[in-house]
Structure formats: C-alpha cells, structure tokens
Design an enzyme around this catalytic site. Structure first.
Site, PDB file in Angstrom:
ATOM      1  N   TYR A 111      24.525 -75.618   2.083  1.00 24.81           N
ATOM      2  CA  TYR A 111      25.757 -75.387   1.598  1.00 24.81           C
ATOM      3  C   TYR A 111      26.384 -77.001   0.884  1.00 24.81           C
ATOM      4  O   TYR A 111      26.865 -76.883  -0.126  1.00 24.81           O
ATOM      5  CB  TYR A 111      26.861 -74.502   2.401  1.00 24.81           C
ATOM      6  CG  TYR A 111      28.342 -74.617   1.958  1.00 24.81           C
ATOM      7  CD1 TYR A 111      28.450 -73.735   0.786  1.00 24.81           C
ATOM      8  CD2 TYR A 111      29.296 -75.457   2.299  1.00 24.81           C
ATOM      9  CE1 TYR A 111      29.938 -73.883   0.355  1.00 24.81           C
ATOM     10  CE2 TYR A 111      30.453 -75.287   1.905  1.00 24.81           C
ATOM     11  CZ  TYR A 111      30.838 -74.454   0.868  1.00 24.81           C
ATOM     12  OH  TYR A 111      31.908 -74.313   0.257  1.00 24.81           O
TER      13      TYR A 111
ATOM     14  N   ILE B  79      41.103 -69.568  -4.021  1.00 28.79           N
ATOM     15  CA  ILE B  79      41.447 -70.761  -4.603  1.00 28.79           C
ATOM     16  C   ILE B  79      41.684 -70.590  -5.848  1.00 28.79           C
ATOM     17  O   ILE B  79      42.539 -71.147  -6.793  1.00 28.79           O
ATOM     18  CB  ILE B  79      40.510 -72.058  -4.380  1.00 28.79           C
ATOM     19  CG1 ILE B  79      40.690 -72.552  -2.704  1.00 28.79           C
ATOM     20  CG2 ILE B  79      40.834 -73.159  -5.150  1.00 28.79           C
ATOM     21  CD1 ILE B  79      39.574 -73.282  -2.286  1.00 28.79           C
TER      22      ILE B  79
ATOM     23  N   LYS C  55      27.340 -78.162  -2.733  1.00 24.48           N
ATOM     24  CA  LYS C  55      28.407 -78.830  -3.150  1.00 24.48           C
ATOM     25  C   LYS C  55      28.570 -80.223  -3.368  1.00 24.48           C
ATOM     26  O   LYS C  55      29.252 -80.724  -4.258  1.00 24.48           O
ATOM     27  CB  LYS C  55      29.500 -78.456  -1.986  1.00 24.48           C
ATOM     28  CG  LYS C  55      29.990 -77.183  -1.835  1.00 24.48           C
ATOM     29  CD  LYS C  55      30.664 -76.409  -3.131  1.00 24.48           C
ATOM     30  CE  LYS C  55      31.254 -75.081  -3.076  1.00 24.48           C
ATOM     31  NZ  LYS C  55      31.793 -74.616  -4.236  1.00 24.48           N
TER      32      LYS C  55
END
Length: 243
Positions: free
Chosen positions: A147, A16, A151
């Site tokens: 995770y 990305i 985030k």
C-alpha cells in the site's frame, strides 16, 4: 470563487472524494462524481447540490476517458481530484501476485488513467489537480509495504506532474491523510481488526480524522487561495507523521 467550472472527482461517491465534492460545491464548483456503484453514485450526487454522477472504474482506461469526456460536456474542467483507491495490509512475503496487481492497478494505474484523461481538457484554461495519497507515502508503516508503495507512487507522480504542467498554468498538489472515518476505514477494521480508539491513541491530536477535514484541504489547494502552491505534499494526519 470559481464560476461554475467543473471539478471531476474519481472515487467521488463516498469518503474523502464525496467530502471534497461537498466542499467544492459550496465554493461554487459544478462537481462530477466518478465511481463504480451506480446506486451509491446516485445517492452521492443527490447529497451534493448541483453534482452529477458518472459510472466509471478507474482501472478501465477507455471508461475513464469516456467519463471525463462526458464530464467536460457539462462545462469546462478546471479541477480534478484523484481520490479513488483501495487499501491492503499484510507482510510482503505473504502477498499474492493478485493482491499486488489489484492494489497497483487501482491506486497507481487508475490515478494515471484518470489524470491523463483530464489534462487535455484543462490545458487551455489552466486549473488545479489534487491527488489523494496517504501518510504511508511519507513514512513507513508495518505491514503496508504494498500500500505504501502505491501511495508513494501517487506522491511522486504528483510532484513530477506539477513540473510538467506548470507551463499550462495547472497546479498539482497531493494530500496525505492519516486514518479518516470513511467506509474504506470501516472495511479495513472489519478485515484486519482493531478499533478507531486503538488508532486514535497513535495520534498527537488524540483522534482520527473526519472526511470533511480532508475535503476542506482539497478545496483549499484547488482554490485561488493556494495559487502559489504546486508540487506540495500536505499531511492531513493529526500530527501522525511528526512522531
């Protein structure tokens, strides 16, 4: 079009981050790519016209500060993209102290270090910051408590920072991608199993995403076309979080 301002991108040497650099370069930005692997970094810089690679581990505060300083020497920083991150999967009860520390250190501390270093270089002229979180920041996923927590922190940081920096004319937004065909996803499948086809079946659009699709979203949020958007969380997930 922004006239040769510098956009600094952590995790800019693949996936990305690299796709965002390519999109920004096409819109007239000078891009600086930060990453740990020098060989990969040189290849990445060669693939994006007018870009520059600087070696940097976002988990090293001093290294981040120095890399951003060097990036600013090449031209005023008008944008920052926090795309560096790692993925981990597993039941929380089976997660080790080391796994917790490694994930939070890169995804949370690394983002904090990077943005903290960029802000002083942007305050005089204003600009735009985009962070890269995940669909896991917006909804729960099985075996991604760690995770998702990391985030979710990136998203919360982005929203608070949008308020904190608005007085300087700096906008802060967050993209929340679903599964995207990147080297990170390939490593995820190799480690934890599954296939892209399995993932695609979960998406309303019937496929996973491409890096360029997230890169275009990043470039939009940075551009003047998004001049009245700040503090937003933009899902780029093929409708996954609409289920």
């Amino acid at each position: 079009m922004e006239d040769k301002m510098t956009a600094v991108i952590s995790g800019g040497t693949s996936g990305i981050g690299l796709a965002a650099a390519a999109c920004l370069a096409r819109e007239g930005w000078r891009t600086v790519l930060l990453g740990r692997d020098e060989e990969k970094g040189r290849r990445a810089a060669a693939s994006v016209e007018g870009s520059r690679f600087l070696p940097c581990d976002v988990g090293d505060s001093a290294a981040v500060t120095e890399a951003v300083r060097l990036a600013a020497d090449g031209g005023p920083i008008g944008a920052a993209v926090a795309a560096a991150g790692v993925y981990t999967e597993g039941l929380l009860e089976n997660t080790t102290d080391g796994e917790i520390a490694a994930c939070l250190w890169t995804n949370v501390c690394g983002t904090l270090y990077f943005l903290r270093a960029c802000i002083p270089h942007m305050k005089a002229r204003g600009g735009s910051i985009v962070t890269v979180a995940s669909d896991a920041a917006l909804q729960g996923n099985v075996q991604t408590a760690l995770y998702g927590a990391s985030k979710g922190a990136v998203l919360a940081l982005s929203r608070s920072l949008a308020l904190e920096l608005s007085v300087y004319g700096i906008r802060v937004n967050c993209v929340c991608p679903g599964d995207i065909r990147t080297p990170l996803l390939a490593a995820q499948l190799a480690r934890y199993g599954g296939t892209e086809a399995d993932m695609a079946a979960s998406y309303p659009l019937g496929r996973i995403g491409e890096p360029e699709e997230v890169g275009e979203a990043v470039a939009f949020l940075i551009s003047r076309r998004a001049s009245f958007i700040t503090g937003a969380a933009l899902p780029v997930d093929g409708g996954l979080t609409d289920w």
